[in-house]
Write a protein that holds these residues in place. Structure first.
Motif, mmCIF file in Angstrom:
data_model
loop_
_atom_site.group_PDB
_atom_site.id
_atom_site.type_symbol
_atom_site.label_atom_id
_atom_site.label_comp_id
_atom_site.label_asym_id
_atom_site.label_seq_id
_atom_site.Cartn_x
_atom_site.Cartn_y
_atom_site.Cartn_z
ATOM 1 N N THR A 3 9.898 -16.709 4.426
ATOM 2 C CA THR A 3 11.000 -17.658 4.545
ATOM 3 C C THR A 3 12.154 -17.016 5.315
ATOM 4 N N LEU A 4 13.086 -17.833 5.727
ATOM 5 C CA LEU A 4 14.249 -17.341 6.471
ATOM 6 C C LEU A 4 15.053 -16.351 5.632
ATOM 7 N N LYS A 5 15.053 -16.516 4.336
ATOM 8 C CA LYS A 5 15.781 -15.601 3.448
ATOM 9 C C LYS A 5 15.219 -14.184 3.539
ATOM 10 N N GLU A 6 13.930 -14.041 3.820
ATOM 11 C CA GLU A 6 13.260 -12.743 3.874
ATOM 12 C C GLU A 6 13.328 -12.090 5.258
ATOM 13 N N ALA A 7 13.817 -12.796 6.260
ATOM 14 C CA ALA A 7 13.898 -12.253 7.618
ATOM 15 C C ALA A 7 14.989 -11.189 7.699
ATOM 16 N N VAL A 13 12.573 -15.399 15.121
ATOM 17 C CA VAL A 13 11.490 -16.025 14.373
ATOM 18 C C VAL A 13 11.324 -17.467 14.813
ATOM 19 N N VAL A 14 10.187 -18.065 14.439
ATOM 20 C CA VAL A 14 9.897 -19.456 14.773
ATOM 21 C C VAL A 14 9.689 -20.223 13.474
ATOM 22 N N VAL A 15 10.259 -21.416 13.394
ATOM 23 C CA VAL A 15 10.158 -22.243 12.195
ATOM 24 C C VAL A 15 8.768 -22.854 12.115
ATOM 25 N N ALA A 16 8.106 -22.681 10.964
ATOM 26 C CA ALA A 16 6.796 -23.277 10.729
ATOM 27 C C ALA A 16 6.958 -24.650 10.075
ATOM 28 N N ARG A 17 7.883 -24.728 9.096
ATOM 29 C CA ARG A 17 8.158 -26.011 8.452
ATOM 30 C C ARG A 17 9.426 -25.921 7.630
ATOM 31 N N VAL A 18 10.004 -27.078 7.376
ATOM 32 C CA VAL A 18 11.207 -27.170 6.548
ATOM 33 C C VAL A 18 10.805 -27.842 5.240
ATOM 34 N N ASN A 19 10.940 -27.102 4.147
ATOM 35 C CA ASN A 19 10.638 -27.648 2.823
ATOM 36 C C ASN A 19 11.871 -28.326 2.262
ATOM 37 N N GLY A 20 11.742 -28.847 1.081
ATOM 38 C CA GLY A 20 12.874 -29.494 0.432
ATOM 39 C C GLY A 20 12.729 -31.003 0.507
ATOM 40 N N LEU A 39 14.668 -19.089 16.065
ATOM 41 C CA LEU A 39 15.912 -18.690 15.407
ATOM 42 C C LEU A 39 16.105 -17.195 15.588
ATOM 43 N N PHE A 40 17.303 -16.790 15.948
ATOM 44 C CA PHE A 40 17.645 -15.368 16.035
ATOM 45 C C PHE A 40 18.531 -15.040 14.839
ATOM 46 N N ILE A 41 18.118 -14.080 14.025
ATOM 47 C CA ILE A 41 18.882 -13.692 12.838
ATOM 48 C C ILE A 41 19.975 -12.725 13.276
ATOM 49 N N ARG A 42 21.218 -13.192 13.308
ATOM 50 C CA ARG A 42 22.335 -12.346 13.753
ATOM 51 C C ARG A 42 22.729 -11.338 12.689
ATOM 52 N N LYS A 43 23.037 -11.824 11.501
ATOM 53 C CA LYS A 43 23.393 -10.910 10.426
ATOM 54 C C LYS A 43 23.245 -11.597 9.071
ATOM 55 N N ILE A 44 23.163 -10.765 8.053
ATOM 56 C CA ILE A 44 23.049 -11.254 6.678
ATOM 57 C C ILE A 44 24.134 -10.560 5.870
ATOM 58 N N ALA A 45 24.846 -11.314 5.082
ATOM 59 C CA ALA A 45 25.912 -10.753 4.252
ATOM 60 C C ALA A 45 25.317 -9.763 3.245
ATOM 61 N N PRO A 46 26.105 -8.809 2.768
ATOM 62 C CA PRO A 46 25.597 -7.780 1.857
ATOM 63 C C PRO A 46 24.860 -8.316 0.627
ATOM 64 N N LEU A 47 25.292 -9.409 0.073
ATOM 65 C CA LEU A 47 24.616 -9.985 -1.089
ATOM 66 C C LEU A 47 23.601 -11.062 -0.692
ATOM 67 N N GLY A 48 23.376 -11.221 0.608
ATOM 68 C CA GLY A 48 22.367 -12.157 1.091
ATOM 69 C C GLY A 48 22.861 -13.572 1.311
ATOM 70 N N ASP A 49 24.119 -13.820 1.088
ATOM 71 C CA ASP A 49 24.644 -15.179 1.235
ATOM 72 C C ASP A 49 25.981 -15.116 1.949
ATOM 73 N N ILE A 70 13.249 -22.792 4.445
ATOM 74 C CA ILE A 70 12.764 -22.744 5.832
ATOM 75 C C ILE A 70 11.646 -21.717 5.933
ATOM 76 N N GLU A 71 10.426 -22.181 6.167
ATOM 77 C CA GLU A 71 9.267 -21.286 6.308
ATOM 78 C C GLU A 71 9.109 -20.891 7.763
ATOM 79 N N LEU A 72 8.705 -19.624 7.982
ATOM 80 C CA LEU A 72 8.583 -19.069 9.322
ATOM 81 C C LEU A 72 7.135 -18.745 9.652
ATOM 82 N N VAL A 73 6.851 -18.692 10.958
ATOM 83 C CA VAL A 73 5.518 -18.309 11.413
ATOM 84 C C VAL A 73 5.378 -16.807 11.316
#
Length: 73
Positions: A3-7, A13-20, A39-49, A70-73
């Motif tokens: 998922t995008l959270k794990e990137a 990355v490329v989006v495979a599907r949008v859940n929800g 999608l290009f992951i620019r940055k992630i905050a220290p706590l992930g949000d 958001i699931e990724l390929v």
């Protein structure tokens, strides 16, 4: 699937599907995040949000809850 959270920052990355369901899914898709979008992951905050991404030429910040749907390929 990953998922995008794990990137990691710096990945493209490329989006495979949008859940929800309902408004959450519609909102994500209205922001331009659809199947096959890069999608290009620019940055992630220290706590992930939030997660800051570059999508279709603009920068976007998503919460962890939104990134998990958001699931990724």
């Amino acid at each position: 699937m990953k998922t995008l959270k794990e990137a990691k920052p710096g990945e493209t990355v490329v989006v495979a599907r949008v859940n929800g369901k309902g408004a959450l899914r519609r909102r994500i898709m209205d922001m331009g995040i659809t199947k096959g979008t890069q999608l290009f992951i620019r940055k992630i905050a220290p706590l992930g949000d939030p997660v800051e991404i570059n999508v279709r030429g603009y920068e976007l910040s998503l919460r962890k809850m939104e990134a998990e749907s958001i699931e990724l390929v």
